[in-house]
Design a protein around this motif. Structure first.
Motif, PDB file in Angstrom:
ATOM      1  N   SER A 180      -4.562   1.581  -0.737  1.00  0.00           N
ATOM      2  CA  SER A 180      -4.345   0.396  -1.703  1.00  0.00           C
ATOM      3  C   SER A 180      -5.259   0.490  -2.563  1.00  0.00           C
ATOM      4  CB  SER A 180      -4.201  -0.587  -0.727  1.00  0.00           C
ATOM      5  OG  SER A 180      -3.557  -1.995  -1.854  1.00  0.00           O
ATOM      6  N   ALA A 213      -2.331  -1.738   9.151  1.00  0.00           N
ATOM      7  CA  ALA A 213      -3.060  -0.698   9.345  1.00  0.00           C
ATOM      8  C   ALA A 213      -4.584  -0.884   9.663  1.00  0.00           C
ATOM      9  CB  ALA A 213      -3.054   0.094   8.030  1.00  0.00           C
ATOM     10  N   THR A 214      -5.216  -0.049  10.364  1.00  0.00           N
ATOM     11  CA  THR A 214      -6.509  -0.082  10.555  1.00  0.00           C
ATOM     12  C   THR A 214      -7.591   0.476   9.317  1.00  0.00           C
ATOM     13  OG1 THR A 214      -6.001   0.262  12.993  1.00  0.00           O
ATOM     14  CG2 THR A 214      -8.520   0.684  12.108  1.00  0.00           C
ATOM     15  N   PRO A 215      -8.387  -0.595   8.919  1.00  0.00           N
ATOM     16  CA  PRO A 215      -9.330   0.051   7.836  1.00  0.00           C
ATOM     17  C   PRO A 215     -10.337   1.162   8.490  1.00  0.00           C
ATOM     18  CG  PRO A 215      -9.369  -2.572   8.235  1.00  0.00           C
ATOM     19  CD  PRO A 215      -8.496  -1.915   9.344  1.00  0.00           C
ATOM     20  N   VAL A 272      -6.230  -8.842   9.319  1.00  0.00           N
ATOM     21  CA  VAL A 272      -6.227  -7.556   9.645  1.00  0.00           C
ATOM     22  C   VAL A 272      -5.959  -7.347  11.220  1.00  0.00           C
ATOM     23  CG1 VAL A 272      -7.490  -5.355   9.915  1.00  0.00           C
ATOM     24  CG2 VAL A 272      -7.690  -6.834   7.889  1.00  0.00           C
ATOM     25  N   GLY A 295      -6.911   3.424   4.873  1.00  0.00           N
ATOM     26  CA  GLY A 295      -6.747   2.943   6.181  1.00  0.00           C
ATOM     27  C   GLY A 295      -5.867   3.974   7.302  1.00  0.00           C
ATOM     28  N   ASN A 342      -8.282  -6.464  -0.649  1.00  0.00           N
ATOM     29  CA  ASN A 342      -7.776  -5.125  -0.552  1.00  0.00           C
ATOM     30  C   ASN A 342      -7.677  -4.786   1.211  1.00  0.00           C
ATOM     31  OD1 ASN A 342      -8.064  -2.909  -2.669  1.00  0.00           O
ATOM     32  ND2 ASN A 342      -9.450  -4.477  -2.985  1.00  0.00           N
ATOM     33  N   ALA A 351       0.862  -1.181   0.082  1.00  0.00           N
ATOM     34  CA  ALA A 351      -0.119   0.273  -0.086  1.00  0.00           C
ATOM     35  C   ALA A 351       0.853   1.327   0.107  1.00  0.00           C
ATOM     36  CB  ALA A 351      -0.731  -0.076   1.231  1.00  0.00           C
ATOM     37  N   SER A 383       3.979   2.184   9.743  1.00  0.00           N
ATOM     38  CA  SER A 383       3.640   1.311   8.817  1.00  0.00           C
ATOM     39  C   SER A 383       4.665   0.201   8.723  1.00  0.00           C
ATOM     40  CB  SER A 383       3.367   1.621   7.480  1.00  0.00           C
ATOM     41  OG  SER A 383       2.026   2.674   7.257  1.00  0.00           O
ATOM     42  N   VAL A 423      -2.975   5.118   4.845  1.00  0.00           N
ATOM     43  CA  VAL A 423      -2.724   4.063   4.093  1.00  0.00           C
ATOM     44  C   VAL A 423      -3.581   3.788   3.023  1.00  0.00           C
ATOM     45  CG1 VAL A 423      -1.885   1.709   3.989  1.00  0.00           C
ATOM     46  CG2 VAL A 423      -1.262   3.054   6.340  1.00  0.00           C
ATOM     47  N   ASP A 447      -3.926  -6.111   1.878  1.00  0.00           N
ATOM     48  CA  ASP A 447      -3.138  -4.997   1.871  1.00  0.00           C
ATOM     49  C   ASP A 447      -3.019  -4.234   2.989  1.00  0.00           C
ATOM     50  OD1 ASP A 447      -2.384  -5.893  -0.908  1.00  0.00           O
ATOM     51  OD2 ASP A 447      -3.674  -4.421  -1.574  1.00  0.00           O
ATOM     52  N   LEU A 448      -4.127  -3.725   3.428  1.00  0.00           N
ATOM     53  CA  LEU A 448      -3.785  -3.078   4.950  1.00  0.00           C
ATOM     54  C   LEU A 448      -3.332  -3.983   5.976  1.00  0.00           C
ATOM     55  CD1 LEU A 448      -6.919  -0.866   5.016  1.00  0.00           C
ATOM     56  CD2 LEU A 448      -5.042  -0.531   4.113  1.00  0.00           C
TER      57      LEU A 448
END
Length: 309
Positions: A41, A78-80, A181, A141, A69, A27, A148, A39, A72-73
């Motif tokens: 993507s 990362a937090t969506p 996640v 995210g 997707n 991302a 990251s 973040v 990718d986070l």
């Protein structure tokens, strides 16, 4: 084609003070004022490449489109936050459904996953055409408070870890997998991790990308690679070994992590977040991949997996 085009872009895109990490990782990372980094993507899925609407339901396709997707986070810990969904539907429909019912079915598959991760579907675009189904999602995210997780931080001596068994995803797991996640965030919270990514194109190919980004070589302990039962079933028909499938099938969407040796041992001992984490090798000085047999013999290992050509 994909890797060559990404490198071409990286050589030509102008620098920006907002862009902290650009093309080439799972991302992008953008500076976002006083808030934590943003973040971003995007993954585009197409009929005949990522799914077959004759055998997969719209709900399965919608789930997968959002899940890749979210993965990718997860790769960045990362937090969506939100996603924008664009659909390009066959004008005559697909899978026995007209275009409207097909689009509704896609959302019936992706909305429960969005709800599970408290992700807002913020909009998108919808169109029809004479070709096959295409679904593209841009996902946003919030970066982890510790920063990251990227592909570029691994160091010689780091242990290489995977979060689950690999191979055989084409027998069905690629359509209904759960993106890692929460597990990625929990690992980033509790442990020192030097680098990470999700396994989308095969362990050997994706590890070669992480190693190259980090400027290290890597050794895979071939006997240690966790092999999914589906890889064994594929092997019975493909003529390739279960290990070959585990190394190259792709779309496993497990995490590949590099951690300092002592921290890796703590992760392996504690097995956090309900995972089954395995050490599959280590980073070494130099470049390229090597496979280590049960007798300790090292041999060059090709980086093979799924490539967009």
């Amino acid at each position: 084609m994909e890797d060559a085009f990404v490198q071409w872009l990286r050589d030509r895109l102008p620098a920006s003070p907002r862009l902290k990490l650009g093309p080439g990782d799972d991302a992008a990372v953008l500076a976002w004022g006083a808030r934590r980094d943003l973040v971003v993507s995007s993954d585009l899925l197409a009929e005949g490449v990522h799914f077959d609407s004759g055998s997969a339901s719209p709900q399965q396709i919608g789930h997968k489109a959002l899940a890749v997707n979210l993965s990718d986070l997860a790769a960045m810990a990362a937090t969506p936050v939100a996603a924008v969904v664009s659909l390009l539907a066959p004008r005559e429909g697909a899978g026995g459904l007209d275009a409207l019912a097909l689009c509704q079915g896609l959302y019936a598959g992706l909305l429960p996953l969005a709800e599970r991760f408290d992700l807002t579907i913020a909009g998108g675009d919808t169109n029809t055409w004479s070709g096959g189904l295409v679904i593209d999602i841009v996902i946003l995210g919030e970066a982890h408070p510790r920063g990251s997780l990227t592909r570029a931080g691994a160091a010689p001596g780091d242990a290489l870890l995977v979060t689950g068994p690999l191979g055989g995803s084409l027998l069905g797991a690629h359509l209904d997998f759960a993106p890692r996640v929460r597990e990625a965030i929990a690992l980033r919270d509790a442990y020192e991790l030097h680098a990470g990514m999700d396994i989308t194109d095969g362990l050997s190919l994706d590890l070669s990308r992480l190693a190259e980004a980090s400027g290290v070589g890597a050794v895979i302990d071939l006997a240690a690679v966790p092999i999914d039962a589906a890889a064994v079933r594929r092997s019975a028909k493909s003529g390739r070994s279960p290990l070959e499938h585990a190394l190259s099938d792709g779309e496993d969407f497990e995490l590949l992590l590099a951690a300092p040796p002592a921290e890796a041992q703590r992760i392996l001992r504690e097995q956090p977040a309900g995972l089954s984490i395995t050490q599959v090798g280590e980073c070494v000085a130099g470049a390229g991949l090597q496979g280590r047999g049960a007798d300790g013999t090292l041999k060059p290992l090709p980086a093979f997996g799924y490539l967009h050509r």
